[in-house]
Write a protein that holds these residues in place. Structure first.
Motif, mmCIF file in Angstrom:
data_model
loop_
_atom_site.group_PDB
_atom_site.id
_atom_site.type_symbol
_atom_site.label_atom_id
_atom_site.label_comp_id
_atom_site.label_asym_id
_atom_site.label_seq_id
_atom_site.Cartn_x
_atom_site.Cartn_y
_atom_site.Cartn_z
ATOM 1 N N LYS A 41 0.658 4.630 1.920
ATOM 2 C CA LYS A 41 0.347 5.416 0.727
ATOM 3 C C LYS A 41 1.568 6.179 0.240
ATOM 4 C CE LYS A 41 -2.841 8.871 -1.130
ATOM 5 N NZ LYS A 41 -1.758 9.588 -1.818
ATOM 6 N N GLN A 42 2.332 6.759 1.174
ATOM 7 C CA GLN A 42 3.555 7.453 0.774
ATOM 8 C C GLN A 42 4.512 6.505 0.064
ATOM 9 O OE1 GLN A 42 5.402 9.335 4.161
ATOM 10 N NE2 GLN A 42 3.751 10.836 4.439
ATOM 11 N N LEU A 44 3.788 3.755 -1.635
ATOM 12 C CA LEU A 44 3.281 3.422 -2.970
ATOM 13 C C LEU A 44 3.440 4.592 -3.937
ATOM 14 C CD1 LEU A 44 0.066 1.409 -2.002
ATOM 15 C CD2 LEU A 44 2.195 0.496 -2.974
ATOM 16 N N ASP A 45 3.216 5.820 -3.450
ATOM 17 C CA ASP A 45 3.401 6.995 -4.302
ATOM 18 C C ASP A 45 4.857 7.108 -4.750
ATOM 19 O OD1 ASP A 45 0.748 7.657 -4.087
ATOM 20 O OD2 ASP A 45 1.053 9.181 -2.517
ATOM 21 N N MET A 46 5.788 6.876 -3.834
ATOM 22 C CA MET A 46 7.206 6.935 -4.176
ATOM 23 C C MET A 46 7.575 5.843 -5.168
ATOM 24 S SD MET A 46 9.027 7.736 -0.504
ATOM 25 C CE MET A 46 8.714 9.244 0.411
ATOM 26 N N ASN A 48 5.823 4.640 -7.425
ATOM 27 C CA ASN A 48 5.349 4.984 -8.771
ATOM 28 C C ASN A 48 6.355 5.859 -9.516
ATOM 29 O OD1 ASN A 48 2.899 3.597 -8.756
ATOM 30 N ND2 ASN A 48 1.834 5.277 -7.688
ATOM 31 N N VAL A 49 7.288 6.451 -8.760
ATOM 32 C CA VAL A 49 8.278 7.357 -9.356
ATOM 33 C C VAL A 49 9.617 6.666 -9.568
ATOM 34 C CG1 VAL A 49 9.516 9.543 -9.043
ATOM 35 C CG2 VAL A 49 7.140 9.327 -8.269
#
Length: 234
Positions: A41-42, A44-46, A48-49
């Motif tokens: 999850k970390q 994928l979150d990164m 997105n940025v």
């Protein structure tokens, strides 16, 4: 060609291992670690940025399988490259990594020399793809790390040949068999008698073998008459 650093994200739940990968990746010329994620999850979150150039990805993550993460990344980021670093050595996982387009697969515990070797291969491939507009088969072989064919007369004999006019495959096979037993230099006339053929036929087959690098020829200049050609196997 751009000289910018290759930006690397490490996805590894073992923080000690992640720090080790970071240390050695930053030591490799042309690479820079820009992010470390300890879960899928970390990561994928990164993503997105920002988008790195390369991900070093473990399979065993606490919240998801690294192969599933690979396929999730592939949905929207086809240009992002991935190198697997994992203890997963089962055929199914390796097969899925190949199908998912992983550039390479490094098994834990990693050898530092292997780690640097894979990074260097990645950098060379990336740089070559930037330079080229079209590719030859040799380039493709390099990109996919295919083995080059061995230059071995015995292997060549087993492969199908496109023979020039005047060279018969059955006669050529007989000629090659006879040559195996000859351990000295020989001229076309001597060889023709051995195979039971005319002088012109013997010389034609010897010259053909010279042309495909299976035999060598030496020109001997005497005091009288035409120079003599002496043949020897390689």
């Amino acid at each position: 060609m751009s000289k910018s650093l290759i930006k690397v994200m490490i996805v590894e739940d073992d923080e000690t291992a992640a720090k080790i990968y970071e240390k050695f990746t930053d030591k490799a010329e042309g690479f820079q670690v820009v992010a470390i994620a300890n879960t899928g999850k970390q990561a994928l979150d990164m993503l997105n940025v920002f988008t790195p150039d390369l991900i070093l990805l473990d399979v065993f993550l606490p919240d998801m399988n690294g192969i599933d993460l690979l396929w999730e990344i592939r949905k929207n980021m086809r240009s992002l490259d991935i190198i697997m670093i994992t203890a997963a050595n089962d055929v199914g996982t390796v097969s899925e990594a190949i199908r998912g387009g992983a550039f390479s697969y490094i098994l834990k515990p990693i050898m530092i020399n292997k780690f640097f070797e894979v990074l260097e291969q990645f950098k060379e491939t990336r740089e070559k793809l930037v330079k080229l507009t079209i590719v030859e088969q040799e380039d493709v072989n390099d990109f996919f790390m295919l083995k080059k064919p061995r230059e071995d007369p015995l292997i060549r004999e087993e492969l199908p040949e496109i023979l020039p006019k005047g060279i018969d495959k059955h006669t050529l096979k007989k000629v090659r068999q006879q040559i195996k037993d000859i351990n000295e230099n020989i001229n076309a006339e001597e060889f023709s008698k051995i195979i039971g053929a005319s002088h012109s036929t013997g010389r034609r087959y010897l010259e053909y073998l010279v042309s495909i690098n299976e035999m060598e020829v030496e020109v001997i200049y005497g005091t009288i008459g035409r120079p003599e050609r002496k043949y020897r196997k390689k």
